[in-house]
Structures are given as C-alpha cells and as structure tokens.
Motif scaffolding. Structure first.
Motif, PDB file in Angstrom:
ATOM      1  N   TRP A 264      57.527   8.348  41.918  1.00 29.03           N
ATOM      2  CA  TRP A 264      56.425   7.851  41.070  1.00 29.03           C
ATOM      3  C   TRP A 264      56.751   6.200  40.681  1.00 29.03           C
ATOM      4  CZ3 TRP A 264      51.906   8.836  39.137  1.00 29.03           C
ATOM      5  CH2 TRP A 264      51.467   8.205  37.870  1.00 29.03           C
ATOM      6  N   GLU A 265      57.830   5.633  41.198  1.00 29.40           N
ATOM      7  CA  GLU A 265      58.486   4.310  40.984  1.00 29.40           C
ATOM      8  C   GLU A 265      57.864   3.740  41.966  1.00 29.40           C
ATOM      9  OE1 GLU A 265      60.370   7.080  40.276  1.00 29.40           O
ATOM     10  OE2 GLU A 265      60.539   6.694  38.062  1.00 29.40           O
ATOM     11  N   ALA A 266      57.712   4.137  43.116  1.00 29.91           N
ATOM     12  CA  ALA A 266      57.291   3.329  44.185  1.00 29.91           C
ATOM     13  C   ALA A 266      55.684   3.178  43.909  1.00 29.91           C
ATOM     14  CB  ALA A 266      57.484   4.045  45.678  1.00 29.91           C
ATOM     15  N   ASP A 267      55.057   2.046  44.666  1.00 31.87           N
ATOM     16  CA  ASP A 267      53.478   1.860  44.387  1.00 31.87           C
ATOM     17  C   ASP A 267      52.743   2.322  45.561  1.00 31.87           C
ATOM     18  OD1 ASP A 267      54.123   0.625  42.065  1.00 31.87           O
ATOM     19  OD2 ASP A 267      54.121  -1.373  43.179  1.00 31.87           O
ATOM     20  N   VAL A 268      53.456   2.897  46.644  1.00 31.72           N
ATOM     21  CA  VAL A 268      52.683   3.341  47.739  1.00 31.72           C
ATOM     22  C   VAL A 268      51.946   4.531  47.584  1.00 31.72           C
ATOM     23  CG1 VAL A 268      52.993   3.939  50.281  1.00 31.72           C
ATOM     24  CG2 VAL A 268      54.782   2.609  48.970  1.00 31.72           C
ATOM     25  N   HIS A 269      52.207   5.419  46.597  1.00 30.28           N
ATOM     26  CA  HIS A 269      51.339   6.520  46.320  1.00 30.28           C
ATOM     27  C   HIS A 269      50.212   6.091  45.641  1.00 30.28           C
ATOM     28  CE1 HIS A 269      52.028   7.234  41.941  1.00 30.28           C
ATOM     29  NE2 HIS A 269      53.191   6.538  42.149  1.00 30.28           N
ATOM     30  N   LEU A 270      50.275   5.124  45.091  1.00 33.66           N
ATOM     31  CA  LEU A 270      49.055   4.439  44.266  1.00 33.66           C
ATOM     32  C   LEU A 270      47.893   3.943  45.343  1.00 33.66           C
ATOM     33  CD1 LEU A 270      50.558   2.411  41.305  1.00 33.66           C
ATOM     34  CD2 LEU A 270      49.575   4.719  41.247  1.00 33.66           C
ATOM     35  N   HIS A 271      48.358   3.460  46.309  1.00 33.08           N
ATOM     36  CA  HIS A 271      47.727   3.016  47.420  1.00 33.08           C
ATOM     37  C   HIS A 271      46.699   3.971  48.112  1.00 33.08           C
ATOM     38  CE1 HIS A 271      47.734  -1.432  47.449  1.00 33.08           C
ATOM     39  NE2 HIS A 271      49.141  -0.980  46.946  1.00 33.08           N
ATOM     40  N   LEU A 272      47.685   5.405  48.277  1.00 38.17           N
ATOM     41  CA  LEU A 272      46.980   6.289  48.902  1.00 38.17           C
ATOM     42  C   LEU A 272      45.896   6.985  48.058  1.00 38.17           C
ATOM     43  CD1 LEU A 272      46.932   8.452  51.152  1.00 38.17           C
ATOM     44  CD2 LEU A 272      48.917   9.470  50.243  1.00 38.17           C
ATOM     45  N   LYS A 273      46.397   7.226  46.840  1.00 36.18           N
ATOM     46  CA  LYS A 273      45.490   7.839  45.667  1.00 36.18           C
ATOM     47  C   LYS A 273      44.151   7.215  45.565  1.00 36.18           C
ATOM     48  CE  LYS A 273      49.222  10.136  43.389  1.00 36.18           C
ATOM     49  NZ  LYS A 273      50.077  10.255  42.465  1.00 36.18           N
TER      50      LYS A 273
END
Length: 296
Positions: A264-273
């Motif tokens: 959750w701390e990484a920002d990459v998943h926010l870009h994917l979502k």
C-alpha cells in the motif's frame, strides 16, 4: 505537418508541471487518499492558473489556447494523479458560472457512472437514483446510475462519455500516468540491487522498461496528433493506445518493483487503479475499437 512543441507550449507544460509538483506532491497525494475529499483550495488555485479556462476566448476571460495545449496540461495532471472531475469541469467552463474560476466543481454521468457526485456543485446528465458503489480507485469515488443512465451521452454542454474532447483529455491523462510509471520503473531499476548489481542491468528488466517507453511515446504521439486534427476516429484510436499504455505500464512498473510494488505504501497501485477507472469512464475499449473499425 510539424508536431514538435513550440517554445510557448514547452513553457506551458513546464509551468504546469512545476505548479502541480509543488502543490500536489506525494504528501498531498497520500493525504487525498486518506481523506477521500476534494481539496477545494487546490481546485480554486487550478482555476486561478487557467486550468479550466484554458480554451475559453480571452474576450470571455479565458486563456485563449487550443486543444493541443489542453492535452499538454491534462497530461501533466495525469502524471501526478490529480483527483477530481477535471475533464467535466474544464468542458463546462464556458457554460456553468464559476467553473472557469475553479469556484464550482462540475461532474457528469458517463457510462452509467458518476465520479465525485457528493463533492460536485453541478451535475450534467440524468443521475436520478444514483447509488454509491465501491471504486477500485481510492481517489475516484463513484456512484452508479440505474439502467446505465448517462451512458454514451452524459447530458448537456458536451460533457458526455463519447464527446471527442472529453475522450481525448482523458487519454492525455492516461499518457501522463504512463509516463510517470515509466520514470518510476527506470529510477527504481537504477538503484535496486540484486546479486551484486543494479537490477537495471538485467536483460529482462531492460526489456520491461523499454516496452514501457515505447507504449508511452506511441500513445503520446497519437494523442498529440489527434489534438491537432480533432478527428473523432483518431481520438478513439488514441484513447485505445493511451488506455493500454497506462494500464500495461503500471503493471510492468509493479513487476520492476517486485514485492515492494504490491504494498500500500508504494504509489504504483494508485496509477493502475486510476488507469482502470479512466479506461471505463470515457469511451471504453470495445466501443473505441468499433469506432475505429467502422472507419476502416
């Protein structure tokens, strides 16, 4: 036709990037995720900077620029995952009082979904009976309209899901996100070490990063070209390429980051979502493919 940026366009892109990186850096991004609220102060600052009034004539209090400049600005918004119904508010700037200045938040019904309905001051399209649904993107709260209300049309003032300008600006946001995840993957590959060397030295990682760059530049070229021609079919094709670049690059960025990328701390998943949501809200792939195929 010369698609190279002019000095003024480069200055515009640079100025917007500096504004957004200074005003909506990582701390602000994470604060927005935690709060789930729209920053009205930032929205007004965007209005003051001409974000929403960019394409309005100077005689009407706007900046007087065109669609190519708007694409550059929205690409920068996509790079930092700027939240809010940016496209709908931008398109409503000439018809909804207060939208151009950032004093009013405007959203619309697109593909049966309404982003940021609770925060919006003005809603375009029929949203009667809209109910909240869980959004995969924590920065894009959604409501669903019964029976797919608003799908493909979105209501007044040209803010519909299939409006070519709305589709193109959404594609520009996708390109910005693809560019950001490419940079993040390359930066991590240069610093993360495995087996005594940085992982960027491994051929498999090199191939991932190279593929990300190719997808980003191909989508960017298509979006920029479509902003010059304004052709709806070219815009549909650009949206297809931009959606692919944003989603696939985010996935590959996760792979480069390894286990850390799934935290959750990484920002990459926010870009994917966010890429998933953008791809769904404006001219989804199936209809974009039909539009392109029908023109061939």
């Amino acid at each position: 036709m010369d698609f190279r940026l002019t000095d003024d366009q480069r200055a515009l892109r640079r100025g917007v990037r500096e504004l957004l990186e200074g005003r909506f850096g990582r701390e602000a991004l994470r604060a927005a995720v935690d709060s789930g609220r729209l920053d009205r102060g930032l929205w007004r600052e965007l209005g003051d900077a001409g974000f929403f009034a960019l394409r309005l004539p100077e005689a009407d209090g706007g900046v007087g620029l065109g669609l190519p400049e708007a694409v550059l600005v929205f690409e920068e918004a996509g790079r930092v995952l700027l939240p809010g119904p940016l496209v709908a508010t931008h398109l409503a700037a000439g018809s909804v009082p207060g939208a151009a200045e950032g004093a009013v938040v405007v959203t619309d019904a697109s593909e049966g979904l309404v982003p940021w309905l609770d925060e919006a001051d003005v809603v375009l399209g029929d949203v009667a009976g809209a109910v909240p649904v869980r959004s995969v993107d924590p920065l894009t709260p959604l409501h669903r309209v019964p029976d797919g209300g608003g799908a493909g049309g979105g209501g007044a003032d040209g803010a519909g899901a299939d409006d070519p300008v709305a589709v193109l600006l959404t594609a520009a946001e996708q390109v910005g996100s693809a560019d950001r995840t490419t940079a993040a993957a390359v930066a991590y590959a240069r610093e993360r070490e495995q087996f005594g060397q940085v992982i960027g030295g491994f051929q498999a990682v090199k191939h991932l990063c190279a593929g990300m760059l190719v997808r980003t530049e191909l989508a960017r070229a298509a979006v920029w070209a479509a902003s010059v021609t304004g052709d709806p079919v070219e815009i549909a094709g650009a949206k297809l390429l931009a959606d692919e670049a944003a989603t696939d690059n985010a996935r590959d960025c996760l792979q480069v980051h390894g286990g850390m990328g799934f935290t959750w701390e990484a920002d990459v998943h926010l870009h994917l979502k966010r890429a998933w949501v953008r791809a769904r809200l404006r001219l989804p792939a199936a209809r974009a493919e039909e539009a392109v195929a029908a023109a061939l």
